[in-house]
Design an enzyme around this catalytic site. Structure first.
Site, mmCIF file in Angstrom:
data_model
loop_
_atom_site.group_PDB
_atom_site.id
_atom_site.type_symbol
_atom_site.label_atom_id
_atom_site.label_comp_id
_atom_site.label_asym_id
_atom_site.label_seq_id
_atom_site.Cartn_x
_atom_site.Cartn_y
_atom_site.Cartn_z
ATOM 1 N N LYS A 13 8.772 10.446 -2.979
ATOM 2 C CA LYS A 13 9.515 10.464 -1.714
ATOM 3 C C LYS A 13 10.783 9.598 -1.749
ATOM 4 O O LYS A 13 11.758 9.911 -1.077
ATOM 5 C CB LYS A 13 8.607 10.017 -0.555
ATOM 6 C CG LYS A 13 7.537 11.061 -0.197
ATOM 7 C CD LYS A 13 6.742 10.641 1.030
ATOM 8 C CE LYS A 13 5.589 11.607 1.274
ATOM 9 N NZ LYS A 13 4.870 11.298 2.523
ATOM 10 N N ASP A 26 7.099 13.197 8.619
ATOM 11 C CA ASP A 26 5.800 12.524 8.773
ATOM 12 C C ASP A 26 5.634 11.913 10.172
ATOM 13 O O ASP A 26 4.589 12.051 10.797
ATOM 14 C CB ASP A 26 5.646 11.418 7.716
ATOM 15 C CG ASP A 26 5.386 11.988 6.328
ATOM 16 O OD1 ASP A 26 4.791 13.084 6.229
ATOM 17 O OD2 ASP A 26 5.790 11.352 5.341
ATOM 18 N N ALA A 51 2.706 -2.118 6.338
ATOM 19 C CA ALA A 51 4.162 -2.297 6.346
ATOM 20 C C ALA A 51 4.767 -1.682 5.097
ATOM 21 O O ALA A 51 5.859 -2.065 4.660
ATOM 22 C CB ALA A 51 4.505 -3.779 6.456
ATOM 23 N N GLY A 52 4.057 -0.736 4.490
ATOM 24 C CA GLY A 52 4.566 -0.039 3.311
ATOM 25 C C GLY A 52 5.270 1.247 3.725
ATOM 26 O O GLY A 52 5.696 1.405 4.879
ATOM 27 N N ALA A 97 4.198 4.272 4.254
ATOM 28 C CA ALA A 97 3.556 5.103 5.288
ATOM 29 C C ALA A 97 3.882 4.581 6.680
ATOM 30 O O ALA A 97 4.156 5.365 7.602
ATOM 31 C CB ALA A 97 2.046 5.151 5.063
ATOM 32 N N ALA A 138 2.001 -10.752 6.069
ATOM 33 C CA ALA A 138 2.639 -10.773 7.392
ATOM 34 C C ALA A 138 4.165 -10.697 7.296
ATOM 35 O O ALA A 138 4.817 -10.069 8.140
ATOM 36 C CB ALA A 138 2.214 -12.025 8.154
HETATM 37 P P1 ATR Z 1 2.145 3.458 1.309
HETATM 38 O O1 ATR Z 1 3.313 4.292 0.865
HETATM 39 O O2 ATR Z 1 0.825 4.155 1.314
HETATM 40 O O3 ATR Z 1 2.411 2.740 2.594
HETATM 41 P P2 ATR Z 1 2.666 0.985 -0.054
HETATM 42 O O4 ATR Z 1 4.107 1.081 0.293
HETATM 43 O O5 ATR Z 1 2.255 0.512 -1.389
HETATM 44 O O6 ATR Z 1 1.947 2.378 0.134
HETATM 45 O O7 ATR Z 1 1.982 0.074 1.050
HETATM 46 C C1 ATR Z 1 0.615 -0.142 1.099
HETATM 47 C C2 ATR Z 1 0.267 -0.823 2.409
HETATM 48 O O8 ATR Z 1 -1.158 -0.913 2.548
HETATM 49 C C3 ATR Z 1 0.780 -2.236 2.523
HETATM 50 O O9 ATR Z 1 1.042 -2.505 3.879
HETATM 51 C C4 ATR Z 1 -0.415 -3.047 2.003
HETATM 52 O O10 ATR Z 1 -0.435 -4.382 2.443
HETATM 53 P P3 ATR Z 1 0.429 -5.511 1.642
HETATM 54 O O11 ATR Z 1 1.851 -5.315 2.066
HETATM 55 O O12 ATR Z 1 -0.138 -6.801 2.089
HETATM 56 O O13 ATR Z 1 0.213 -5.219 0.186
HETATM 57 C C5 ATR Z 1 -1.520 -2.272 2.628
HETATM 58 N N1 ATR Z 1 -2.838 -2.424 1.968
HETATM 59 C C6 ATR Z 1 -3.192 -1.961 0.765
HETATM 60 N N2 ATR Z 1 -4.495 -2.238 0.500
HETATM 61 C C7 ATR Z 1 -4.967 -2.909 1.580
HETATM 62 C C8 ATR Z 1 -6.243 -3.472 1.937
HETATM 63 N N3 ATR Z 1 -7.287 -3.383 1.115
HETATM 64 N N4 ATR Z 1 -6.357 -4.062 3.144
HETATM 65 C C9 ATR Z 1 -5.298 -4.141 3.978
HETATM 66 N N5 ATR Z 1 -4.072 -3.645 3.713
HETATM 67 C C10 ATR Z 1 -3.909 -3.032 2.527
#
Ligand code: ATR
Length: 273
Positions: free
Chosen positions: A66, A102, A128-129, A131, A154
């Site tokens: 993406k 999306d 905050a990733g 998605a 955070a």
């Molecule tokens: P995506 O495109 O799916 O959003 P990403 O950009 O890698 O993937 O982001 C993953 C998100 O899921 C992040 O917000 C991550 O938190 P961090 O920023 O602290 O890494 C969150 N995440 C992944 N595994 C997690 C878990 N087991 N518990 C809580 N948050 C999780």
């Protein structure tokens, strides 16, 4: 010859998009085909160029491409700019246009399919990733009273808050970690973390679910640990992301064909399958 469309990703074999778009095309009498293209992880752009050269009209883009699709697009919609990611490409003589459906797909599922209005409500968005970022602008446009971003890290939530503050208008946009949510209540809690993919639930304090509230997981096809925890903690309703998947597809279809396909029959078919 029929107009050609496809979903491109890696992996892509599991994608439901070919089935969804085939049903849309049948229901709206569009002369088109829709296939799945497995591109090498390091071969996204050549695969797109080959598809265009073969007469392709549009692509849905999924993991992990993406961001590359965003970079490849010559023009982009405001919602794609906000998402910094593209899930829909449209090809014409004018070039490569990128959009992101999306967020509107999520909003359509919430408001139309689930009957949950967002205006004036308290919304908690977890993650905050990519998605979370991808749905933020369309959520803000619904003018909830409060949109709280909460993330394991955070600071990433706070950075998103700073980036979108100017777009929040009348909505109070807050951000922080999970522990800071203690004592707060929300009408809608959306899980946009990747936790479900690891079969984990974000560690949330109890008491977040207001009376009548909905817990929504963007992952679909099963009751995730997040949804199971929400049920145990008193969420009145649970929903997975299958409706979002169908609605984002419908929005892509509309972008390409100028025709809005009915989504209810497709969603019912996928649910029963
Ligand atoms: P995506 O495109 O799916 O959003 P990403 O950009 O890698 O993937 O982001 C993953 C998100 O899921 C992040 O917000 C991550 O938190 P961090 O920023 O602290 O890494 C969150 N995440 C992944 N595994 C997690 C878990 N087991 N518990 C809580 N948050 C999780």
């Amino acid at each position: 010859m029929s107009d050609r469309y496809a979903v491109i990703g890696n992996p892509v074999a599991h994608s439901k998009s070919p089935r969804i778009h085939a049903v849309f095309a049948g229901l709206t009498l569009q002369d088109m085909t829709y296939e799945a293209i497995l591109a090498p992880v390091d071969g996204f752009e050549p695969a797109v160029r080959a598809f265009i050269a073969a007469g392709g009209r549009g692509l849905n883009v999924t993991v992990p491409f993406k961001l590359q699709a965003y970079a490849l697009a010559q023009t982009r919609s405001p919602r794609a700019e906000a998402a910094k990611a593209v899930n829909t490409l449209a090809f014409s003589a004018a070039g490569i246009h990128g959009d992101n459906t999306d967020g509107v797909g999520l909003v359509a599922d919430l408001t139309r399919n689930l009957g949950v209005p967002l205006a004036g409500r308290r919304v908690l968005l977890l993650g905050a990733g990519g998605a979370a970022r991808g749905v933020l602008l369309p959520l803000l446009e619904q003018q909830p009273a409060l949109l709280r971003l909460a993330n394991r890290t955070a600071d990433k939530a706070r950075a998103l808050q700073a980036e979108f503050a100017a777009r929040a208008a009348a909505c109070r946009l807050e951000a922080g970690g999970f522990a800071e949510l203690a004592g707060r209540e929300f009408d809608l809690v959306i899980n946009a973390t990747a936790a479900s993919l690891a079969d984990e639930a974000p560690p949330l304090p109890h008491g977040l679910y207001a009376a009548g509230s909905l817990a929504y997981d963007m992952v679909y096809g099963r009751e995730t640990p997040f949804l199971a925890a929400a049920r145990a903690q008193g969420a009145a309703r649970l929903a997975d992301g299958l409706g979002m998947l169908v609605e984002q597809a419908a929005e892509s279809f509309f972008l390409w064909r100028g025709v809005r396909p009915p989504t209810a029959p497709v969603l019912a078919q996928l649910r029963s399958a």
